[in-house]
Design an enzyme around this catalytic site. Structure first.
Site, PDB file in Angstrom:
ATOM      1  CD  GLU A 163       8.039  -8.717 -12.644  1.00  0.00           C
ATOM      2  OE1 GLU A 163       8.089  -7.464 -12.635  1.00  0.00           O
ATOM      3  OE2 GLU A 163       7.293  -9.360 -13.403  1.00  0.00           O
TER       4      GLU A 163
ATOM      5  CE  LYS B 171      14.952 -24.920  -0.025  1.00  0.00           C
ATOM      6  NZ  LYS B 171      14.146 -26.130   0.179  1.00  0.00           N
TER       7      LYS B 171
ATOM      8  CB  CYS C 102       3.645  -6.730 -18.335  1.00  0.00           C
ATOM      9  SG  CYS C 102       3.968  -7.086 -20.064  1.00  0.00           S
ATOM     10  CE1 TYR C 103      -4.091  -9.673 -20.312  1.00  0.00           C
ATOM     11  CE2 TYR C 103      -4.591  -9.574 -17.970  1.00  0.00           C
ATOM     12  CZ  TYR C 103      -5.003  -9.776 -19.274  1.00  0.00           C
ATOM     13  OH  TYR C 103      -6.322 -10.062 -19.543  1.00  0.00           O
TER      14      TYR C 103
ATOM     15  N   GLY D 139       0.801 -11.399 -17.817  1.00  0.00           N
ATOM     16  CA  GLY D 139       0.028 -12.582 -18.178  1.00  0.00           C
ATOM     17  C   GLY D 139       0.075 -12.798 -19.678  1.00  0.00           C
TER      18      GLY D 139
ATOM     19  CG  ASP E 280      11.916 -26.583   2.719  1.00  0.00           C
ATOM     20  OD1 ASP E 280      12.732 -25.643   2.813  1.00  0.00           O
ATOM     21  OD2 ASP E 280      11.427 -26.963   1.645  1.00  0.00           O
TER      22      ASP E 280
ATOM     23  CG  HIS F  37       8.013  -8.081 -16.720  1.00  0.00           C
ATOM     24  ND1 HIS F  37       6.902  -8.619 -16.123  1.00  0.00           N
ATOM     25  CD2 HIS F  37       7.816  -8.174 -18.046  1.00  0.00           C
ATOM     26  CE1 HIS F  37       6.062  -9.045 -17.046  1.00  0.00           C
ATOM     27  NE2 HIS F  37       6.589  -8.787 -18.229  1.00  0.00           N
TER      28      HIS F  37
HETATM   29  N1  GLN Z   1       0.125 -10.686 -23.172  1.00  0.00           N
HETATM   30  C1  GLN Z   1       0.423  -9.293 -23.062  1.00  0.00           C
HETATM   31  C2  GLN Z   1       1.278  -8.806 -24.224  1.00  0.00           C
HETATM   32  O1  GLN Z   1       1.693  -9.597 -25.021  1.00  0.00           O
HETATM   33  C3  GLN Z   1       1.161  -9.053 -21.738  1.00  0.00           C
HETATM   34  C4  GLN Z   1       2.485  -9.728 -21.699  1.00  0.00           C
HETATM   35  C5  GLN Z   1       3.081  -9.755 -20.308  1.00  0.00           C
HETATM   36  O2  GLN Z   1       2.398  -9.534 -19.323  1.00  0.00           O
HETATM   37  N2  GLN Z   1       4.335 -10.113 -20.214  1.00  0.00           N
HETATM   38  O3  GLN Z   1       1.521  -7.637 -24.363  1.00  0.00           O
END
Ligand code: GLN
Length: 514
Positions: free
Chosen positions: A171, A370, A82-83, A55, A227, A169
């Site tokens: 993903e 999709k 991450c966040y 986030g 779809d 990440h």
């Molecule tokens: N905002 C947070 C940071 O800058 C997390 C970033 C993210 O989730 N990609 O570290």
């Protein structure tokens, strides 16, 4: 039927849908929910695991999206990304602050193989990072299981508490072994069995639809796109001739598309569906007269669609259900799942307008991405050519014509687009480019043709490469192909004197123009 599932708690990260798709690629069903979803609701969903997304915020700032401490005590494994990782540490007694060196891009991490998350992963592996903050001190009970040069806690875990966190990440495909890591989380940590398979989904859905519909009458809104075609064939399998498909030609389709749809789904096509074609072009053009604002256009087209169906339904007699080909990204992007801002409204999401008197809307593909819809389509025996059609928006050319829509502009964009598609296929690029089309700018400019001054429209060509349509890059079409398309368009399409090629990526552009 209780389907095992992983839930993704969304903190506004740009990769929220990707997380869910990767989990599903592991054959485990996955849904996205906003971080505002209350803990009781989450508990009742009985997830096998929970993933917290990235986030934009800093978790230590006042008002930053947060989570209930109970989330970490449900007895369900949680993986923070991450966040989500930072928030987990922050809430559980670790320390998160601005990193001395922020990391962005492909970063090498060194992993500790004693963690189950890294089984089968190389000692040193490339990960996608995008952060300004970092975990300075891990929370009590956690140990570091990966680090990078600038990130001492690139991954942490507390096996006893069932809590895991990645600063990177997994993903994103740039994380070379991200799939393995998510696979490990889903199977080795959460103990999923992997029951999310398209053949079973199709079979179960057909059965469930049959039960739900009983001997009711079903009306399907068929657009000819992937779809609604898959939805229609699914319903046809479930309830046969209790289904009537209504195809509204709103005059905003690609060139000749109306006839092509009729060929496949009409009474002489392979499915022998009850098929009604409504030629409602004039009605839509009248409604759209003078309207320039994209969201207004979408709303008008969507509402008019429903009205046309309503009228057809009345002609057919009693209709109990209305089928729509809504898919999961429509749901998420409408702000109904997850935390993503409403970017565009989807006329087919969000329940029943009160002037519609069907009993219920059925959206058999509402849970699918999709690529899953396509797999379901193949499973149902729909020809690959149809299943792999390019995406085409519900409001059609209405949103590929910037500004007011008129019959004249529709003609221009249809003809230009047909030429463009022909030439792309001719150059053998149609399989490589994921989506390409012509749109009409609202710009007229001075030109000269046959020694005469012209004051005509500019057509813009769009072509993108993308894996998931969430992000995209402009395709590098050879110059001579573009030149040929330009030549043909200005020569063959009356009303056009310039052709542009759009080199914008998504973000910041979208794939469509409005
Ligand atoms: N905002 C947070 C940071 O800058 C997390 C970033 C993210 O989730 N990609 O570290």
């Amino acid at each position: 039927m209780d389907r095992e599932k992983i839930i993704v708690i969304d903190f506004g990260g740009q990769y929220n849908q990707l997380v869910a798709r990767r989990v599903r690629e592991c054959n485990v069903y996955c849904e996205i929910y906003s971080y505002k979803t209350d803990i009781e609701t989450i508990r009742q969903m009985k997830p096998k695991g929970i993933i917290l997304t990235g986030g934009p915020n800093s978790c230590y700032e006042e008002g930053a999206p947060s989570a209930s401490l109970e989330l970490f005590k449900l007895g369900v494994p949680v993986l923070g990304l991450c966040y989500g990782a930072q928030l987990m540490m922050h809430l559980l007694g670790g320390h998160v602050c601005k990193a001395p060196v922020r990391e962005y891009g492909k970063i090498e991490i060194t992993v500790d193989h004693s963690s189950r998350l890294f089984s089968g992963v190389q000692d040193k592996t490339i990960c996608w990072m995008s952060h300004n903050d970092y975990i300075e001190n891990v929370a009590p009970g956690f140990r570091v299981i990966a680090y990078s040069d600038n990130c001492p806690a690139a991954a942490v875990e507390s096996v006893e508490q069932g809590l895991y966190a990645f600063q990177f990440h997994p993903e994103v495909l740039h994380t070379v072994e991200g799939r393995t890591m998510l696979h490990n989380f889903v199977y080795a940590v959460c103990g999923c069995a992997g029951d999310w398979k398209m053949d079973a989904f199709v079979e179960n859905t057909v059965k469930a639809l049959r039960e739900k519909v009983g001997d009711g009458k079903v009306l399907c809104a068929l657009s000819g796109g992937v779809d609604s075609s898959v939805a229609a064939v699914m319903l046809a399998k479930a309830v046969g001739d209790q289904l009537t498909c209504v195809f509204v030609d709103h005059g905003l389709l690609r060139k000749n598309e109306g006839d092509e749809v009729e060929e496949v789904f009409g009474p002489n096509g392979p499915y022998r569906l009850n098929f009604i074609r409504v030629n409602a072009q004039e009605r839509f053009y009248t409604k759209l007269k003078g309207v320039e604002e994209p969201e207004r256009k979408r709303k008008i087209i969507g509402e008019e669609f429903i009205r046309v169906f309503e009228e057809e339904a009345k002609k057919i007699g009693k209709v109990d259900f209305l089928v729509q080909g809504t898919i999961y990204p429509d749901v998420v992007e409408s702000g109904l799942g997850g935390e993503s801002a409403v970017i565009k409204s989807h006329h087919n999401v969000g329940g029943l307008p009160d002037y519609v008197d069907f009993k219920e809307i059925i959206e058999p593909l509402r849970d699918l991405f999709k690529d899953e819809v396509r797999k379901a389509g193949l499973e149902l025996g729909i020809p690959a050519k149809l299943v792999y059609r390019q995406p085409f928006p519900g409001p059609g050319l209405g949103i590929r014509i910037i500004g007011e829509v008129t019959a004249e502009k529709v003609r221009i964009v249809q003809d230009a687009d047909a030429i463009y598609r022909e030439e792309i296929a001719e150059a053998g690029l149609d399989k490589e480019i994921n989506q390409y089309f012509a749109a009409l700018t609202n710009m007229r400019s001075v030109g000269v043709m046959g020694d005469e001054r012209t004051y005509d429209y500019a057509v813009v060509l769009r072509a993108v490469r993308t894996i998931d349509f969430m992000t995209a890059e402009a395709a590098e079409i050879p110059y001579e192909v573009l030149t040929k398309v330009m030549n043909r368009i200005v020569n063959e399409v009356r009303g056009v004197n310039r052709v542009f090629y759009d080199i914008s990526s998504k973000p910041p552009g979208t794939i469509e123009f409005e």
